[in-house]
Design a protein around this motif. Structure first.
Motif, PDB file in Angstrom:
ATOM      1  N   GLY A 183       5.770  24.328  21.182  1.00 43.48           N
ATOM      2  CA  GLY A 183       6.321  23.399  20.004  1.00 43.48           C
ATOM      3  C   GLY A 183       7.327  24.179  19.687  1.00 43.48           C
ATOM      4  O   GLY A 183       7.964  24.778  19.282  1.00 43.48           O
ATOM      5  N   ASP A 225       5.846  20.995  15.411  1.00 39.70           N
ATOM      6  CA  ASP A 225       6.445  19.588  16.351  1.00 39.70           C
ATOM      7  C   ASP A 225       5.601  19.922  17.563  1.00 39.70           C
ATOM      8  O   ASP A 225       6.521  21.081  18.361  1.00 39.70           O
ATOM      9  N   ALA A 226       4.855  19.356  18.606  1.00 42.50           N
ATOM     10  CA  ALA A 226       4.619  19.675  20.206  1.00 42.50           C
ATOM     11  C   ALA A 226       5.722  19.033  20.735  1.00 42.50           C
ATOM     12  O   ALA A 226       6.337  18.324  20.741  1.00 42.50           O
ATOM     13  N   ASP A 227       6.142  19.942  21.925  1.00 44.04           N
ATOM     14  CA  ASP A 227       7.252  18.840  23.335  1.00 44.04           C
ATOM     15  C   ASP A 227       5.981  18.188  24.189  1.00 44.04           C
ATOM     16  O   ASP A 227       5.293  17.404  24.756  1.00 44.04           O
TER      17      ASP A 227
END
Length: 277
Positions: A183, A225-227
């Protein structure tokens, strides 16, 4: 005749006195008017000069903004690095991809809302349209225990529609096993004007307040933020990092230089060509 001579002499004398008294006043008035015209002439010239300076400044601002956008794009596309816990290093890593390994604690989910799905393909299709069909929902923030680091951080797993806000409506997507996660680092943000205050008691968050979120969940004030690759069937849709930097400097450049040209023409017309208004 003697009386007529005296009256004539008195008339000449009074005319002489009048000319003596009136001439300096007329000269003073003319000098004052001329001085006022000079101040008006050069004072009004400041308008186009100021507009020209502001237009030139906006050119520099646009160059700076384009460089910043390019830097952010370069960061987002760079190779992930191991997450650091050093607060000073984290401040320099916003939008930088990092990798961690661990597992989620779904019992302490937080919700940032309202949010719409970040979908570049849809946004490209709808560019220029007056209306948008983006679905309303929330971003799911879940504590994530990092096995290698021995700490819990906060992860934005991604977007869920409003009807899937409650965890029981998406049990299939609640990952229990240990996983590798990639992320981008995000920092805390201040509340913007007209944005509601966060309500920790009702679990309604409107902006990232990392200290408050960490206090509620028991995690460290570290947020990623997770991808999109983290997305699993039935779970939140990852890749919800929105890089939105306003770049309206070209409009400002056109406005200020246009104002400079218009006021310069009017100044030239009035004070150089002396065309009466």
């Amino acid at each position: 005749s003697s009386l007529l001579y005296q009256l004539t002499a008195m008339g000449k004398a009074s005319r002489y006195v009048c000319l003596r008294l009136c001439s300096p006043r007329s000269s003073t008035a003319a000098t004052g008017a001329s001085s006022e015209d000079i101040w008006l002439k050069w004072g009004l010239l400041l308008v186009p000069l100021t507009a020209f300076c502001l237009g030139t400044w906006q050119i520099q601002r646009r160059k700076w903004k384009l460089d910043l956008i390019a830097q952010l794009a370069s960061r987002l596309s760079s190779e992930p690095i191991p997450l650091t816990l050093d607060p000073m290093e984290l401040k320099e890593l916003e939008y930088r991809p990092v990798k961690v390994r661990g597992h989620f604690d779904h019992s302490k989910e937080l919700y940032i809302l309202p949010r719409s799905l970040v979908d570049p393909e849809r946004e490209a299709r709808e560019a220029g349209r007056l209306t948008s069909h983006a679905e309303n929902g929330a971003n799911v923030i879940t504590p994530f225990y990092c096995t290698d680091l021995g700490v819990t951080i906060l992860v934005n797993r991604g977007f869920v529609p409003k009807k899937k806000l409650k965890p029981e409506t998406r049990l299939k997507g609640q990952i229990e096993e240990e996983i590798d996660l990639t992320g981008v680092v995000r920092l805390s943000e201040k509340r913007k004007p007209f944005v509601p205050e966060n309500n920790a008691e009702k679990n309604r968050w409107h902006y990232r307040d990392l200290e408050a979120m960490a206090k509620v969940t028991g995690a460290e004030p570290i947020f990623i933020d997770a991808d999109f690759r983290s997305t699993v069937p039935g779970g939140p849709i990852g890749g919800q990092t929105r890089v939105s930097l306003r770049n309206e400097h070209m409009q400002y450049i056109i406005t200020w230089y246009g104002l400079c040209a218009a006021t310069s023409f009017l100044w030239y017309r009035k004070f150089i060509r002396k065309v009466p208004v």
